[in-house]
Design an enzyme around this catalytic site. Structure first.
Site, PDB file in Angstrom:
ATOM      1  N   TYR A  34       0.843  -1.205   0.000  1.00 16.03           N
ATOM      2  CA  TYR A  34       0.000   0.000   0.000  1.00 16.03           C
ATOM      3  C   TYR A  34       0.875   1.251   0.000  1.00 16.03           C
ATOM      4  CZ  TYR A  34      -3.784   3.174   1.492  1.00 16.03           C
ATOM      5  OH  TYR A  34      -4.705   4.187   1.584  1.00 16.03           O
ATOM      6  N   ASP A  35       1.806   1.314   0.949  1.00 16.17           N
ATOM      7  CA  ASP A  35       2.622   2.528   1.096  1.00 16.17           C
ATOM      8  C   ASP A  35       3.384   2.829  -0.187  1.00 16.17           C
ATOM      9  OD1 ASP A  35       1.757   1.793   3.582  1.00 16.17           O
ATOM     10  OD2 ASP A  35       3.668   2.079   4.607  1.00 16.17           O
ATOM     11  N   GLU A  36       4.017   1.798  -0.746  1.00 18.29           N
ATOM     12  CA  GLU A  36       4.845   2.040  -1.935  1.00 18.29           C
ATOM     13  C   GLU A  36       3.986   2.276  -3.170  1.00 18.29           C
ATOM     14  OE1 GLU A  36       7.669   2.879  -1.445  1.00 18.29           O
ATOM     15  OE2 GLU A  36       8.734   1.656   0.016  1.00 18.29           O
TER      16      GLU A  36
ATOM     17  N   LYS B 277       1.308   3.993  -3.193  1.00 19.76           N
ATOM     18  CA  LYS B 277       0.915   5.407  -3.113  1.00 19.76           C
ATOM     19  C   LYS B 277       2.114   6.320  -3.336  1.00 19.76           C
ATOM     20  CE  LYS B 277      -3.484   4.855  -2.077  1.00 19.76           C
ATOM     21  NZ  LYS B 277      -4.583   5.408  -2.871  1.00 19.76           N
TER      22      LYS B 277
ATOM     23  N   ARG C 143     -11.143  -1.762   9.137  1.00 23.63           N
ATOM     24  CA  ARG C 143     -10.551  -0.571   9.727  1.00 23.63           C
ATOM     25  C   ARG C 143     -11.220  -0.305  11.071  1.00 23.63           C
ATOM     26  NH1 ARG C 143     -10.134   3.263   4.413  1.00 23.63           N
ATOM     27  NH2 ARG C 143     -11.889   1.993   3.741  1.00 23.63           N
TER      28      ARG C 143
ATOM     29  N   PHE D  84     -14.973  -1.459  15.317  1.00 25.52           N
ATOM     30  CA  PHE D  84     -15.486  -1.220  16.675  1.00 25.52           C
ATOM     31  C   PHE D  84     -17.004  -1.014  16.678  1.00 25.52           C
ATOM     32  CE2 PHE D  84     -11.424   0.600  18.948  1.00 25.52           C
ATOM     33  CZ  PHE D  84     -10.810  -0.631  18.772  1.00 25.52           C
TER      34      PHE D  84
ATOM     35  N   GLN E 173      -1.322   3.268  20.629  1.00 31.03           N
ATOM     36  CA  GLN E 173      -1.054   3.936  19.348  1.00 31.03           C
ATOM     37  C   GLN E 173      -2.162   4.954  19.085  1.00 31.03           C
ATOM     38  OE1 GLN E 173      -2.213   0.843  19.746  1.00 31.03           O
ATOM     39  NE2 GLN E 173      -3.145  -0.038  17.924  1.00 31.03           N
ATOM     40  N   THR E 174      -1.796   6.044  18.375  1.00 26.53           N
ATOM     41  CA  THR E 174      -2.791   7.101  18.161  1.00 26.53           C
ATOM     42  C   THR E 174      -3.199   7.202  16.696  1.00 26.53           C
ATOM     43  OG1 THR E 174      -1.205   8.880  17.708  1.00 26.53           O
ATOM     44  CG2 THR E 174      -1.749   8.458  20.036  1.00 26.53           C
ATOM     45  N   ARG E 175      -4.406   7.730  16.492  1.00 23.96           N
ATOM     46  CA  ARG E 175      -4.905   8.092  15.172  1.00 23.96           C
ATOM     47  C   ARG E 175      -5.733   9.368  15.337  1.00 23.96           C
ATOM     48  NH1 ARG E 175      -1.801   4.553  14.300  1.00 23.96           N
ATOM     49  NH2 ARG E 175      -1.955   2.820  12.816  1.00 23.96           N
TER      50      ARG E 175
HETATM   51  P1  NAD Z   1     -12.804   1.856  -0.368  1.00 23.97           P
HETATM   52  O1  NAD Z   1     -12.195   0.513  -0.353  1.00 23.97           O
HETATM   53  O2  NAD Z   1     -14.144   2.028   0.219  1.00 23.97           O
HETATM   54  O3  NAD Z   1     -12.855   2.411  -1.857  1.00 23.97           O
HETATM   55  C1  NAD Z   1     -11.894   2.104  -2.841  1.00 23.97           C
HETATM   56  C2  NAD Z   1     -12.644   1.713  -4.107  1.00 23.97           C
HETATM   57  O4  NAD Z   1     -11.709   1.442  -5.152  1.00 23.97           O
HETATM   58  C3  NAD Z   1     -13.490   0.452  -3.939  1.00 23.97           C
HETATM   59  O5  NAD Z   1     -14.807   0.705  -4.372  1.00 23.97           O
HETATM   60  C4  NAD Z   1     -12.800  -0.583  -4.831  1.00 23.97           C
HETATM   61  O6  NAD Z   1     -13.699  -1.543  -5.339  1.00 23.97           O
HETATM   62  C5  NAD Z   1     -12.187   0.316  -5.895  1.00 23.97           C
HETATM   63  N1  NAD Z   1     -11.053  -0.283  -6.604  1.00 23.97           N
HETATM   64  C6  NAD Z   1      -9.926  -0.816  -6.067  1.00 23.97           C
HETATM   65  N2  NAD Z   1      -9.101  -1.233  -7.052  1.00 23.97           N
HETATM   66  C7  NAD Z   1      -9.721  -0.929  -8.229  1.00 23.97           C
HETATM   67  C8  NAD Z   1      -9.374  -1.083  -9.597  1.00 23.97           C
HETATM   68  N3  NAD Z   1      -8.212  -1.648  -9.969  1.00 23.97           N
HETATM   69  N4  NAD Z   1     -10.248  -0.644 -10.548  1.00 23.97           N
HETATM   70  C9  NAD Z   1     -11.417  -0.074 -10.181  1.00 23.97           C
HETATM   71  N5  NAD Z   1     -11.800   0.100  -8.907  1.00 23.97           N
HETATM   72  C10 NAD Z   1     -10.956  -0.319  -7.938  1.00 23.97           C
HETATM   73  O7  NAD Z   1     -11.758   2.851   0.323  1.00 23.97           O
HETATM   74  P2  NAD Z   1     -11.894   4.395   0.670  1.00 23.97           P
HETATM   75  O8  NAD Z   1     -11.673   4.542   2.117  1.00 23.97           O
HETATM   76  O9  NAD Z   1     -13.105   4.966   0.053  1.00 23.97           O
HETATM   77  O10 NAD Z   1     -10.594   4.975  -0.039  1.00 23.97           O
HETATM   78  C11 NAD Z   1     -10.683   5.792  -1.204  1.00 23.97           C
HETATM   79  C12 NAD Z   1      -9.290   6.302  -1.544  1.00 23.97           C
HETATM   80  O11 NAD Z   1      -8.804   7.145  -0.486  1.00 23.97           O
HETATM   81  C13 NAD Z   1      -8.241   5.211  -1.711  1.00 23.97           C
HETATM   82  O12 NAD Z   1      -7.340   5.593  -2.746  1.00 23.97           O
HETATM   83  C14 NAD Z   1      -7.515   5.193  -0.386  1.00 23.97           C
HETATM   84  O13 NAD Z   1      -6.197   4.710  -0.504  1.00 23.97           O
HETATM   85  C15 NAD Z   1      -7.559   6.675  -0.027  1.00 23.97           C
HETATM   86  N6  NAD Z   1      -7.434   6.882   1.425  1.00 23.97           N
HETATM   87  C16 NAD Z   1      -8.499   6.643   2.249  1.00 23.97           C
HETATM   88  C17 NAD Z   1      -8.349   6.822   3.616  1.00 23.97           C
HETATM   89  C18 NAD Z   1      -9.495   6.606   4.573  1.00 23.97           C
HETATM   90  O14 NAD Z   1      -9.258   6.716   5.783  1.00 23.97           O
HETATM   91  N7  NAD Z   1     -10.693   6.308   4.132  1.00 23.97           N
HETATM   92  C19 NAD Z   1      -7.124   7.220   4.145  1.00 23.97           C
HETATM   93  C20 NAD Z   1      -6.062   7.425   3.263  1.00 23.97           C
HETATM   94  C21 NAD Z   1      -6.232   7.277   1.907  1.00 23.97           C
HETATM   95  N1  UDP Z   2      -7.081  -1.434  15.204  1.00 20.98           N
HETATM   96  C1  UDP Z   2      -7.495  -2.062  16.377  1.00 20.98           C
HETATM   97  N2  UDP Z   2      -8.539  -2.957  16.295  1.00 20.98           N
HETATM   98  C2  UDP Z   2      -9.188  -3.221  15.118  1.00 20.98           C
HETATM   99  C3  UDP Z   2      -8.764  -2.574  13.948  1.00 20.98           C
HETATM  100  C4  UDP Z   2      -7.695  -1.685  14.023  1.00 20.98           C
HETATM  101  O1  UDP Z   2      -6.945  -1.844  17.451  1.00 20.98           O
HETATM  102  O2  UDP Z   2     -10.121  -4.031  15.135  1.00 20.98           O
HETATM  103  C5  UDP Z   2      -5.969  -0.465  15.294  1.00 20.98           C
HETATM  104  C6  UDP Z   2      -4.859  -0.704  14.274  1.00 20.98           C
HETATM  105  O3  UDP Z   2      -3.900  -1.622  14.785  1.00 20.98           O
HETATM  106  C7  UDP Z   2      -4.294   0.693  14.111  1.00 20.98           C
HETATM  107  C8  UDP Z   2      -5.513   1.592  14.319  1.00 20.98           C
HETATM  108  O4  UDP Z   2      -6.486   0.812  15.000  1.00 20.98           O
HETATM  109  O5  UDP Z   2      -3.351   0.974  15.120  1.00 20.98           O
HETATM  110  C9  UDP Z   2      -6.110   2.100  13.001  1.00 20.98           C
HETATM  111  O6  UDP Z   2      -6.255   0.982  12.167  1.00 20.98           O
HETATM  112  P1  UDP Z   2      -6.967   1.042  10.752  1.00 20.98           P
HETATM  113  O7  UDP Z   2      -6.931  -0.330  10.191  1.00 20.98           O
HETATM  114  O8  UDP Z   2      -8.293   1.709  10.884  1.00 20.98           O
HETATM  115  O9  UDP Z   2      -6.081   2.024   9.857  1.00 20.98           O
HETATM  116  P2  UDP Z   2      -4.543   2.428   9.796  1.00 20.98           P
HETATM  117  O10 UDP Z   2      -4.507   3.785  10.409  1.00 20.98           O
HETATM  118  O11 UDP Z   2      -3.697   1.456  10.553  1.00 20.98           O
HETATM  119  O12 UDP Z   2      -4.268   2.405   8.354  1.00 20.98           O
END
Ligand code: NAD
Ligand code: UDP
Length: 309
Positions: free
Chosen positions: A141-143, A145, A182, A187, A205-207
């Site tokens: 995921y990280d790489e 992005k 997530r 929760f 850990q914090t978020r």
């Molecule tokens: P999500 O999983 O609900 O939505 C992602 C969507 O992308 C899904 O509908 C999935 O089916 C679609 N998808 C994945 N691969 C695909 C492909 N190859 N072709 C077509 N569709 C594809 O996740 P989200 O939380 O809505 O995230 C949306 C975007 O925001 C993502 O790029 C995610 O990395 C980024 N993002 C979200 C968060 C968050 O906290 N929600 C945080 C950081 C980044």
């Molecule tokens: N987490 C948790 N219990 C769960 C799911 C997640 O304690 O059932 C923790 C996870 O280890 C992380 C934080 O909550 O420290 C946020 O996790 P999430 O998967 O929502 O997203 P992240 O910020 O890690 O991408």
């Protein structure tokens, strides 16, 4: 827009339609669902295509803006689909950038706070280059992005595309999938079913949690801006996972027990956005409190859990 049937994508489609735009949404449903778009399907100006953005995008005519959200986004899902995750950030980003280049459209990619990895500075500011393990379980995921950000900057530099990079911090709200894994849906789902809340590690850990309506507003402002370098979008209110669990207990059922489970590899210890840049460049900051956002989110999940049982 790619990722239209996902959590953030469905809210962004809705906001764009409300603002009077025509929207073409793509999704391959790897994690998204048509249910998220049900209320939009009949709206004039909305077009949906089941399509994997790692395959060439069909010719649909001109676009003014190309928004690339498609990605696996939850640790649970990207652990399960590491190659698809890398592909959506690499080939998928390139395919979407090509459309923007062809039509001289604006381009916006949803990157992530994960670009900072397990950060050594706090709060995280956009000029920090991050502390990412390139071969750990989160690296797909990280790489993906970080590659997406690099490719986006390359299209700006090489082709003059008007690009934008959103570094999104943890965002929550209605239409997250029940099985998303997530912490917010996990929760809330556990609480509504009367099950123990699963704390990974010791919960220290914090978020920092941002409500989706705030995020969508930031994404639109960023897309329309002339800022080419990444901008953090998130809510700076930081809390431990234990504090967040307590919040959910108080909101749903104060008697719920906690269950402690092992902390996944490379789980970031602290995460809070520095949003000074978003404030000054976009005039943006979150407006919705955790209490208000969680109220709407819990109400949504209550309906979903009742439907599922
Ligand atoms: P999500 O999983 O609900 O939505 C992602 C969507 O992308 C899904 O509908 C999935 O089916 C679609 N998808 C994945 N691969 C695909 C492909 N190859 N072709 C077509 N569709 C594809 O996740 P989200 O939380 O809505 O995230 C949306 C975007 O925001 C993502 O790029 C995610 O990395 C980024 N993002 C979200 C968060 C968050 O906290 N929600 C945080 C950081 C980044
Ligand atoms: N987490 C948790 N219990 C769960 C799911 C997640 O304690 O059932 C923790 C996870 O280890 C992380 C934080 O909550 O420290 C946020 O996790 P999430 O998967 O929502 O997203 P992240 O910020 O890690 O991408």
């Amino acid at each position: 827009m790619s990722g239209a049937a996902g959590f953030v994508g469905s809210h962004l489609c809705e906001r764009l339609l409300n603002d009077g735009h025509e929207v073409a949404g793509f999704d391959n449903f790897i994690t998204g669902s048509l249910r998220n778009l049900e209320h939009l399907r009949q709206r004039p100006g909305f077009h949906f295509f089941e399509h994997d953005v790692t395959a060439p995008i069909p010719d649909l005519g001109r676009f003014d803006a190309v928004l690339h959200l498609a990605s696996l986004a939850s640790p649970k899902f990207y652990y399960a689909h590491p190659i698809a995750t890398l592909e959506s950030g690499s080939t998928g980003t390139r395919n979407m950038l090509e459309i923007a280049r062809r039509f001289e459209a604006r381009f916006m990619v949803t990157s992530t706070s994960e670009c900072y990895g397990d950060p050594e500075i706090h709060p995280q500011v956009e000029t920090y280059w991050g502390n990412v393990n390139p071969v750990g379980i989160r690296s797909c995921y990280d790489e993906s992005k970080r590659y997406a950000e690099a490719m986006t900057m390359a299209y700006h530099r090489a082709h003059g595309v008007r690009t934008a990079i959103a570094r999104i911090f943890n965002t929550y709200g209605p239409r997250m999938a029940l099985d998303d894994g997530r912490v917010v849906p996990a929760f809330v789902d556990q609480a509504l079913r009367g099950e123990p809340l699963t704390i990974f590690g010791d919960g220290s850990q914090t978020r920092s949690f941002c409500y989706v309506r705030d995020l969508v507003d930031g994404l639109i402002r960023l897309t329309l801006s002339d800022e080419r370098y990444p901008v953090n979008l998130g809510n700076p209110r930081e809390m431990t996972i234990l504090e967040f669990a307590e919040h959910v207990r108080q909101a749903v059922n104060p008697d719920l027990p906690l269950r402690f489970e092992p902390l996944p590899q490379d789980d970031p210890k602290r995460r809070r956005p520095d949003i000074a840049k978003a404030k000054s460049v976009l005039g943006w900051e979150p407006r919705i409190s955790l209490e208000e956002g969680m109220k709407e989110t819990i109400a949504y999940f209550r309906t979903r859990v009742n439907q599922a049982s």
